[in-house]
Design an enzyme around this catalytic site. Structure first.
Site, PDB file in Angstrom:
ATOM      1  N   SER A   1       3.688   2.241   8.619  1.00  0.00           N
ATOM      2  CA  SER A   1       3.515   1.247   7.568  1.00  0.00           C
ATOM      3  C   SER A   1       4.838   1.038   6.864  1.00  0.00           C
ATOM      4  O   SER A   1       5.515   2.006   6.508  1.00  0.00           O
ATOM      5  CB  SER A   1       2.493   1.717   6.549  1.00  0.00           C
TER       6      SER A   1
ATOM      7  N   ASP B   1       1.020  -7.666   2.231  1.00  0.00           N
ATOM      8  CA  ASP B   1       1.175  -6.235   1.948  1.00  0.00           C
ATOM      9  C   ASP B   1       2.658  -5.825   1.828  1.00  0.00           C
ATOM     10  O   ASP B   1       3.211  -5.198   2.728  1.00  0.00           O
ATOM     11  CB  ASP B   1       0.491  -5.462   3.089  1.00  0.00           C
TER      12      ASP B   1
ATOM     13  N   HIS C   1       0.826  -1.215   0.000  1.00  0.00           N
ATOM     14  CA  HIS C   1       0.000   0.000   0.000  1.00  0.00           C
ATOM     15  C   HIS C   1       0.860   1.265   0.000  1.00  0.00           C
ATOM     16  O   HIS C   1       0.389   2.325  -0.393  1.00  0.00           O
ATOM     17  CB  HIS C   1      -1.054  -0.016   1.110  1.00  0.00           C
TER      18      HIS C   1
HETATM   19  N1  ASP Z   1      -1.828   1.411   7.989  1.00  0.00           N
HETATM   20  C1  ASP Z   1      -1.040   2.431   8.622  1.00  0.00           C
HETATM   21  C2  ASP Z   1      -0.107   3.145   7.653  1.00  0.00           C
HETATM   22  O1  ASP Z   1      -0.436   3.212   6.489  1.00  0.00           O
HETATM   23  C3  ASP Z   1      -0.333   1.890   9.794  1.00  0.00           C
HETATM   24  C4  ASP Z   1      -1.148   2.118  11.002  1.00  0.00           C
HETATM   25  O2  ASP Z   1      -1.842   3.116  11.060  1.00  0.00           O
HETATM   26  O3  ASP Z   1      -1.070   1.314  11.913  1.00  0.00           O
HETATM   27  O4  ASP Z   1       0.881   3.746   8.039  1.00  0.00           O
END
Ligand code: ASP
Length: 735
Positions: free
Chosen positions: A669, A223, A85
């Site tokens: 992330s 991911d 992502h």
């Molecule tokens: N999914 C989040 C990010 O894109 C990580 C998180 O918020 O825990 O940084």
């Protein structure tokens, strides 16, 4: 010293410790505050192994990826790992119907096939230095916030330029504020600018589960994506060039595939973006009872339209993939955050703490500056509501629209043409503007956009007071029978900003009124800045900009300044009230360490969440009818053949993800998840839904970060993608 009653002392000392595993710590102070506790929890290395300015340490293998993620080095040839992502918009930018890397994945067969990504950077921290004393010496608490800020900004600029000069501008320096202006640390960084895409699994692995599974445990998303840093022949940062060579790092991670078990030590090293652990109940009240529900409702509507369009058409699915993900990510996080914070009754918890704070402040005359703090907060949070609401409606409904993203860069380009006196330059500037127009409208669909914008306008006008209406609103009444829909029809029929052909014609015919140019091009349709300013969408944006500049920002900005000064004092007061507690600063997108252990949890009464997932769960979720759960045939074959190579766990299953109680946030992330020996065991990519509240309150009973097990990463590269040659440059151990 004033005497404090025994009762009060007991109260104070009873909340002088942090909850287990809470905290995002500054690497510079690990030696002083954390290393002992880390070692007690099983960590085998020293503080210097993590952060050292004199020799290579783990910090040299961790960097900011792009503008909002973390990545880590995994080979001596500059190979880096981050989340799928995090690389998503880059993968999307290289994708088309013919080369659909989102759907099919991408694997460069050799370094020559790696894809360059203009604008993408990675940033290393070279070192950090505490400059609090120097910054604090230029102001005192009696100065107004505005004067104070001017003084702080100017000393910070001096510090930054001194450091940059010292290093002959090789590095960038930035002074960051911690603890709401109670501590200042300068970050000295080095930025690499030639970063190439090496590999990415298909979205059916890298984004498996889509929005349904986002922020959710149990999770089965692979991911990850791989990039490579390139440098010039002297191993220095350089703009993209085919002559650049893979970067030779000071440090890269050894990968451990021996597996994890519950209770194992884990550490996350990365860049958490933004948390608000120390704010009072009044501010939280506005967030959870006003801002979050409103923003959720706005995004709900956008997502309904986008999701429908994406389901109906493959090209739209590719075009809107990155936009949709970013809208949905915040939307779902806020929903989870509200559920979590309400469940633990955060307002009541904060109120109890505030009562103690008030008692502490009232107990001594030398605490006068803290005495009215909470009532000032209460008053401010009442007053700010109207403007806060106008601010986020403006941002969500107008500023975050696709046409705004087109309008502003185009305006800048034609403004450059308008201002140039050199008519020989005009053609090349136009070429730039035409390329920009092509790129900006690449992922734009006017039909979908019009449907969204119609709804955004309705939301804006239905929810805000008249004082925030832009000037053109009266035209809607007089010229469009008061109908927003009729007005939006007119916009999309007449604006050059929503039609690639019209926009390119306009740029081709644009000139700055120069008579020579006009004569030379007398057979062409010519346009000037005046025509641009009269474009209906430009009129709309200018009117909205005036509302923002004159009706919202002056009031909102002033109140935010007041809130900043209250936050500064409140933080200071909290630290004085609990002198024995070791505080960690709120996240501000600087390098931090969080540590804890692998751990399951009970999200609800009667429900227990295990600490890991396996490929069994991917197969259980398989459903070719649902895009997000359509498991690739090859993965199914590997599963049924149990062809897991060296990567299966002790039970012969293929591990996918695991959870631990590390305190993380957005920006973490892509962060390396590190074991007790400093080796890489996974990539952090998310939190459980119950955990999204940790940006405001970390509750160890519910807060868990989600890690992609490194064994699944290697299995996908090796067995699924057949890109095992990449493993040859990694150092992989199994002990
Ligand atoms: N999914 C989040 C990010 O894109 C990580 C998180 O918020 O825990 O940084």
């Amino acid at each position: 010293m004033k005497k404090i009653g025994l009762f009060l002392l007991l109260l104070i000392s009873s909340f002088s410790f942090l909850k287990a595993d809470e905290g995002m710590w500054i690497p510079l102070f690990i030696e002083k505050y954390n290393i002992e506790q880390m070692q007690q929890k099983g960590f085998k290395l020293t503080a210097k192994d993590i952060y050292d300015v004199n020799q290579a340490s783990i910090k040299d293998a961790v960097m900011i990826f792009g503008g909002g993620c973390t990545a880590e080095l995994i080979s001596d040839k500059g190979l880096i790992l981050t989340n799928h992502h995090c690389g998503y918009s880059r993968i999307q930018a290289h994708s088309s119907i013919e080369n659909d890397y989102l759907t099919d994945g991408f694997w460069a067969g050799s370094m020559e096939e790696e894809l360059s990504n203009p604008g993408l950077t990675v940033t290393f921290l070279v070192y950090m230095e505490d400059v609090t004393e120097r910054v604090m010496s230029v102001f005192n608490e009696n100065m107004s916030m505005t004067i104070r800020q001017i003084k702080i900004d100017s000393v910070c600029t001096v510090i930054e330029s001194e450091i940059e000069k010292k290093h002959n501008d090789k590095y960038e320096a930035l002074v960051e504020s911690f603890f709401y202006g109670n501590q200042y640390i300068v970050m000295v960084t080095e930025v690499f600018r030639d970063i190439r895409l090496v590999g990415a699994p298909p979205s059916s692995i890298g984004k498996f589960g889509g929005d349904t599974d986002n922020w959710v445990w149990p999770r089965h998303t692979g991911d990850f994506s791989l990039f490579r840093i390139y440098a010039d022949k002297n191993n220095q940062p350089a703009d993209y060039s085919p002559d650049n060579v893979p970067y030779k790092p000071k440090k890269y991670f050894t990968i451990d595939i021996s597996g994890i078990k519950e209770g194992d030590f884990t550490m996350i090293f990365g860049y958490p973006g933004y948390t608000q652990q120390y704010i009072p109940s009044f501010t939280i009240d506005n967030i959870i009872n006003m801002e979050n529900p409103d923003k959720i409702a706005i995004r709900d509507i956008r997502l309904q339209i986008i999701n429908k369009a994406m389901q109906a058409d493959r090209k739209t699915r590719i075009m809107y993939a990155a936009k949709q993900s970013s809208i949905a990510n915040g939307w779902k996080k806020w929903i989870g955050q509200n559920i979590g914070l309400k469940r633990i009754n955060i307002i009541k918890q904060k109120q109890e703490y505030e009562l103690k704070f008030q008692q502490w402040a009232d107990a001594s005359d030398d605490r006068n500056i803290y005495k009215n703090l909470l009532s000032d907060y209460e008053k401010l949070e009442q007053e700010i509501k109207t403007y806060q609401k106008a601010q986020y409606y403006f941002i969500e409904c107008i500023y975050y629209t696709d046409v705004w993203d087109i309008y502003y860069p185009i305006y800048k380009k034609i403004d450059e043409i308008d201002k140039t006196t050199d008519i020989d330059k005009i053609d090349s500037l136009k070429q730039n503007a035409l390329t920009a127009a092509e790129n900006l409208l690449k992922d734009f669909d006017a039909v979908i956009d019009k449907e969204i914008f119609n709804e955004m306008m309705k939301l804006y006008f239905n929810n805000l007071d008249k004082e925030f209406y832009p000037a053109f609103y009266s035209k809607i009444q007089t010229d469009f029978n008061g109908s927003i829909e009729e007005y939006v029809d007119f916009l999309y029929e007449n604006s050059i900003l929503v039609d690639k052909t019209k926009l390119k014609d306009f740029i081709n015919g644009f000139y700055n009124g120069n008579t020579k140019y006009k004569k030379k091009n007398k057979d062409k349709a010519l346009y000037t800045m005046n025509d641009f300013s009269n474009d209906p969408y430009v009129v709309l944006f200018n009117d909205f900009r005036s509302v923002y500049t004159y009706q919202i920002l002056p009031h909102f900005g002033k109140m935010v300044d007041i809130r900043d000064s209250l936050d500064h004092l409140y933080m200071q007061g909290q630290m004085k009230m609990e002198p024995d507690k070791i505080f960690y600063p709120d996240a501000n997108f600087t390098l931090r360490i969080a540590y804890g252990s692998v751990k399951g949890f009970r999200p609800k009464d009667g429900l227990i969440y295990d600490y890991y997932t396996t490929l069994d769960g991917v197969i259980e979720k398989d459903n070719p009818e649902i895009y997000d759960y359509n498991v690739p045939e090859k993965l199914k074959k590997l599963y049924y053949a149990k062809d897991f190579g060296n990567y299966a766990n002790e039970e012969g299953k293929m591990p996918v993800c695991f959870i631990a109680d590390n305190h993380t946030s957005g920006g973490n992330s892509g962060s390396p998840v590190i074991n007790a020996k400093g080796q890489l065991i996974g990539i952090n990519f998310d939190r459980c839904w119950e955990s999204t509240m940790s940006d405001i309150e970390f509750d160890p009973n519910y807060c868990r970060n989600i890690t992609l097990d490194i064994r699944y990463v290697l299995f996908i590269i090796d067995k699924f993608a057949g890109a095992g040659y990449l493993l040859d440059e990694m150092t992989i151990v199994k002990e």
